[in-house]
Design an enzyme around this catalytic site. Structure first.
Site, PDB file in Angstrom:
ATOM      1  N   LYS A 141      46.076  15.892 -39.833  1.00 32.02           N
ATOM      2  CA  LYS A 141      44.642  16.051 -40.063  1.00 32.02           C
ATOM      3  C   LYS A 141      44.216  17.478 -40.378  1.00 32.02           C
ATOM      4  CE  LYS A 141      43.002  16.496 -35.339  1.00 32.02           C
ATOM      5  NZ  LYS A 141      42.010  16.040 -34.384  1.00 32.02           N
ATOM      6  N   GLY A 175      48.397  31.367 -19.739  1.00 35.63           N
ATOM      7  CA  GLY A 175      47.490  32.330 -19.111  1.00 35.63           C
ATOM      8  C   GLY A 175      48.130  33.707 -19.005  1.00 35.63           C
ATOM      9  N   ALA A 225      57.741  23.296 -27.753  1.00 35.10           N
ATOM     10  CA  ALA A 225      57.978  22.987 -29.162  1.00 35.10           C
ATOM     11  C   ALA A 225      59.400  22.473 -29.393  1.00 35.10           C
ATOM     12  CB  ALA A 225      57.736  24.241 -29.990  1.00 35.10           C
ATOM     13  N   HIS A 263      80.254  45.519 -24.511  1.00 34.87           N
ATOM     14  CA  HIS A 263      79.658  46.571 -23.681  1.00 34.87           C
ATOM     15  C   HIS A 263      79.073  47.640 -24.593  1.00 34.87           C
ATOM     16  CE1 HIS A 263      79.044  49.337 -20.390  1.00 34.87           C
ATOM     17  NE2 HIS A 263      79.625  50.280 -21.132  1.00 34.87           N
TER      18      HIS A 263
HETATM   19  P1  FAD Z   1      51.477  19.541 -31.843  1.00 33.43           P
HETATM   20  O1  FAD Z   1      52.126  20.818 -32.159  1.00 33.43           O
HETATM   21  O2  FAD Z   1      50.273  19.563 -30.967  1.00 33.43           O
HETATM   22  O3  FAD Z   1      51.123  18.871 -33.229  1.00 33.43           O
HETATM   23  C1  FAD Z   1      50.399  17.695 -33.316  1.00 33.43           C
HETATM   24  C2  FAD Z   1      49.700  17.642 -34.655  1.00 33.43           C
HETATM   25  O4  FAD Z   1      49.122  16.349 -34.788  1.00 33.43           O
HETATM   26  C3  FAD Z   1      48.565  18.634 -34.794  1.00 33.43           C
HETATM   27  O5  FAD Z   1      48.754  19.426 -35.945  1.00 33.43           O
HETATM   28  C4  FAD Z   1      47.318  17.765 -34.917  1.00 33.43           C
HETATM   29  O6  FAD Z   1      46.374  18.310 -35.817  1.00 33.43           O
HETATM   30  C5  FAD Z   1      47.883  16.469 -35.449  1.00 33.43           C
HETATM   31  N1  FAD Z   1      47.089  15.278 -35.115  1.00 33.43           N
HETATM   32  C6  FAD Z   1      46.572  14.924 -33.912  1.00 33.43           C
HETATM   33  N2  FAD Z   1      45.988  13.718 -33.984  1.00 33.43           N
HETATM   34  C7  FAD Z   1      46.128  13.306 -35.267  1.00 33.43           C
HETATM   35  C8  FAD Z   1      45.758  12.137 -35.958  1.00 33.43           C
HETATM   36  N3  FAD Z   1      45.171  11.113 -35.342  1.00 33.43           N
HETATM   37  N4  FAD Z   1      46.052  12.060 -37.273  1.00 33.43           N
HETATM   38  C9  FAD Z   1      46.683  13.074 -37.924  1.00 33.43           C
HETATM   39  N5  FAD Z   1      47.074  14.200 -37.301  1.00 33.43           N
HETATM   40  C10 FAD Z   1      46.814  14.302 -35.993  1.00 33.43           C
HETATM   41  N6  FAD Z   1      55.985  25.994 -26.865  1.00 33.43           N
HETATM   42  C11 FAD Z   1      57.192  26.612 -26.935  1.00 33.43           C
HETATM   43  O7  FAD Z   1      58.221  25.934 -26.940  1.00 33.43           O
HETATM   44  N7  FAD Z   1      57.285  27.964 -27.020  1.00 33.43           N
HETATM   45  C12 FAD Z   1      56.191  28.765 -27.005  1.00 33.43           C
HETATM   46  O8  FAD Z   1      56.300  29.989 -27.084  1.00 33.43           O
HETATM   47  C13 FAD Z   1      54.911  28.152 -26.919  1.00 33.43           C
HETATM   48  N8  FAD Z   1      53.796  28.896 -26.922  1.00 33.43           N
HETATM   49  C14 FAD Z   1      52.577  28.294 -26.873  1.00 33.43           C
HETATM   50  C15 FAD Z   1      51.438  29.087 -26.871  1.00 33.43           C
HETATM   51  C16 FAD Z   1      50.197  28.509 -26.840  1.00 33.43           C
HETATM   52  C17 FAD Z   1      48.972  29.389 -26.850  1.00 33.43           C
HETATM   53  C18 FAD Z   1      50.077  27.081 -26.831  1.00 33.43           C
HETATM   54  C19 FAD Z   1      48.723  26.439 -26.840  1.00 33.43           C
HETATM   55  C20 FAD Z   1      51.197  26.285 -26.827  1.00 33.43           C
HETATM   56  C21 FAD Z   1      52.467  26.888 -26.844  1.00 33.43           C
HETATM   57  N9  FAD Z   1      53.633  26.111 -26.826  1.00 33.43           N
HETATM   58  C22 FAD Z   1      54.854  26.736 -26.862  1.00 33.43           C
HETATM   59  C23 FAD Z   1      53.592  24.633 -26.751  1.00 33.43           C
HETATM   60  C24 FAD Z   1      53.846  24.035 -28.130  1.00 33.43           C
HETATM   61  O9  FAD Z   1      52.894  24.530 -29.043  1.00 33.43           O
HETATM   62  C25 FAD Z   1      53.765  22.521 -28.049  1.00 33.43           C
HETATM   63  O10 FAD Z   1      54.625  22.047 -27.041  1.00 33.43           O
HETATM   64  C26 FAD Z   1      54.185  21.896 -29.377  1.00 33.43           C
HETATM   65  O11 FAD Z   1      53.355  22.341 -30.418  1.00 33.43           O
HETATM   66  C27 FAD Z   1      54.125  20.358 -29.281  1.00 33.43           C
HETATM   67  O12 FAD Z   1      54.523  19.827 -30.495  1.00 33.43           O
HETATM   68  P2  FAD Z   1      54.040  18.383 -30.978  1.00 33.43           P
HETATM   69  O13 FAD Z   1      54.688  18.178 -32.288  1.00 33.43           O
HETATM   70  O14 FAD Z   1      54.237  17.405 -29.901  1.00 33.43           O
HETATM   71  O15 FAD Z   1      52.461  18.499 -31.164  1.00 33.43           O
END
Ligand code: FAD
Length: 467
Positions: free
Chosen positions: A36, A188, A322, A446
């Site tokens: 989206k 945080g 991630a 080392h």
């Molecule tokens: P997401 O990355 O949340 O992606 C989901 C996508 O689905 C989004 O782009 C959204 O727009 C889309 N979407 C949602 N609903 C719909 C729909 N109905 N139709 C179409 N599209 C839709 N993790 C790490 O491993 N290392 C880090 O250093 C780290 N740092 C972070 C720092 C911050 C500030 C935050 C907030 C998170 C961090 N994370 C980190 C966590 C990491 O970002 C998430 O665990 C990861 O992005 C999850 O991946 P995902 O693919 O499950 O979902």
């Protein structure tokens, strides 16, 4: 097959969704991906992992230039912050990476649709998806990877100005004078570190008795001491009860051990956890609903209770990371192709990119005790490492937990410089069921920080050389 019928539709282009789409395409499936937002990469690339690490790196340079270069014999006067340029650099990195993923989609012949994916009831055994009421796609399988969003607390509704979430905190145009951070978890502490290094007075309030809950308590205490030295104030067992938002400042009432206290600040960053994003999926159409934790229940194949509908990443149980989402995406696609792929969940490393960094893999002492698993611990401090001394980064240690008889490694916990990189070796040894003896016979260059890992492994049997 109709042009709009796919083997697999992936909903969500984050690290779970886009990685799974690529792996499925590599395995010969026809794949569509629905996202989206305007760019791919999800929370991680657009408003999470990547922008936070860009700002952590930039702010660390700023803090080093101000406070540490002198010790190296480098006199830098008049160090000034150009926050606008720092943010431009961050945006350039995001654009480069998200653009790269768009290129990968093309390369792998994955059709990308921009819009909100909404499930429709199955028809003729096919899964159906509506995209922003504009288009309907069908598929044999749909993978939900819609991720998560920041939890909004009832008494602290986000306004993007004074009460902010992590996304807002990654794009501030001015350094707040006083920043109150609610939640002493990874986000945080990382965001608190950025703004503290850039000059904000940062106070972190955490309800629990330690920062980074679930982390080895000694690691958490060491990090807390280091953060304090850097100027962050951390209040444990403290709850933010209420706020009074004035024109210029916010008065927050904190409660610690039933004593109330007022704290005046300019912004409050609420980093009190994240919740799965299911709202727009129209789950009821396929007979699904989120569990009590708000996530989707799945089986070993990542399939939900509805055949043909799967889920991964932040949308399902497990650490919200991630690489966990990406690993699940790969294993899902491989299992869909009939391969016997699996994930070793305890082998997924967790990292906090503060200074010093925190990283761990495997089990903690607390988990081992709870499960009656016997272990011995070996610990080695970075202060005894020649390389750490040269680098001027001696805070912290590595702790190795291993079976007393076989030496097999149960867990590795690091607080120290480059922990995020050091944990990769630990994760490899752990995943391949390696032992402290394997590390003992492995030559480590080392002087390197990795020698601390070897010494910690040797320390399990009191054989560390430099202890
Ligand atoms: P997401 O990355 O949340 O992606 C989901 C996508 O689905 C989004 O782009 C959204 O727009 C889309 N979407 C949602 N609903 C719909 C729909 N109905 N139709 C179409 N599209 C839709 N993790 C790490 O491993 N290392 C880090 O250093 C780290 N740092 C972070 C720092 C911050 C500030 C935050 C907030 C998170 C961090 N994370 C980190 C966590 C990491 O970002 C998430 O665990 C990861 O992005 C999850 O991946 P995902 O693919 O499950 O979902």
């Amino acid at each position: 097959m109709a042009e709009t019928n796919y083997d697999l539709i992936v909903v969500g282009g984050g690290p779970g969704g886009y990685v799974s789409a690529i792996r499925a395409a590599q395995l010969g499936f026809t794949v569509a991906l629905v996202e989206k937002r305007n760019t791919l990469g999800g929370v991680c690339l657009n408003e999470g992992c990547i922008p936070s690490k860009a700002l952590l790196e930039s702010s660390e340079h700023f803090a080093r230039a101000r406070h540490e270069l002198k010790e190296h014999g480098i006199d830098v006067t008049d160090v000034k912050l150009n926050l606008k340029q720092m943010m431009v650099r961050k945006e350039e990195i995001i654009n480069k990476l998200t653009g790269g993923i768009a290129g990968l989609m093309k390369k792998n012949k994955i059709k990308v649709f921009k819009g909100i994916g909404e499930l429709l009831p199955k028809k003729d055994d096919l899964c159906r998806l509506n995209i922003s009421d504009q288009q309907e796609l069908t598929a044999n399988n749909i993978l939900l990877a819609t991720g998560s969003e920041a939890i909004e607390l009832k008494h602290l509704p986000f306004d993007g100005e004074k009460i902010i979430n992590a996304r807002d905190a990654l794009s501030l145009t001015e350094v707040p004078q006083r920043l109150l951070v609610v939640g002493g978890g990874v986000i945080g502490l990382e965001m608190g570190s950025v703004w503290s290094r850039l000059g904000a007075e940062v106070t972190v309030v955490e309800m629990l008795e330690q920062i980074l809950p679930q982390t080895d308590p000694q690691v958490a205490q060491t990090l807390q001491r280091s953060l304090k030295k850097q100027g962050l104030e951390i209040r444990l067992k403290t709850r933010l009860e209420k706020i009074d938002v004035g024109d210029k400042e916010i008065t927050a009432t904190l409660n610690s051990k039933d004593k109330e206290e007022e704290l005046v600040c300019d912004k409050i960053l609420v980093a009190a956890g994240r919740r799965a994003r299911t709202d727009e999926l129209n789950l009821e159409a396929v007979g699904l609903q989120p569990n009590k934790a708000g996530q989707l229940d799945i089986d070993d194949n990542f399939q939900t209770a509805t055949p043909g509908i799967y889920a991964i990443g932040d949308l399902v149980a497990g650490p919200m990371l991630a690489h966990k989402a990406s690993d699940e995406g790969v294993v899902f696609a491989e299992r869909l192709a009939g391969q016997a792929a699996t994930i070793n969940y305890p082998g997924i490393p967790a990292v906090t990119y503060t200074w010093p960094e925190v990283a761990s893999v495997g089990h903690t002492e607390e988990q081992l005790k709870e499960n009656d698993v016997s272990y011995k611990a070996g610990k080695f401090f970075f202060s005894a490492s020649g390389r750490a001394l040269c680098n001027g980064t001696t805070d912290g240690f590595i702790k190795v937990l291993a079976d007393p008889d076989s030496g097999r490694i149960h867990g590795v916990h690091i607080v120290g410089p480059h922990a995020s990189e050091l944990i990769a070796t630990a994760a490899t040894v752990y995943s391949f069921a390696g032992s402290v003896h394997d590390l003992a016979v492995t030559s480590h260059a080392h002087p390197t920080l990795s020698e601390v890992f070897k010494e910690a492994a040797l320390a399990v049997n009191k054989e560390a050389i430099h202890a």
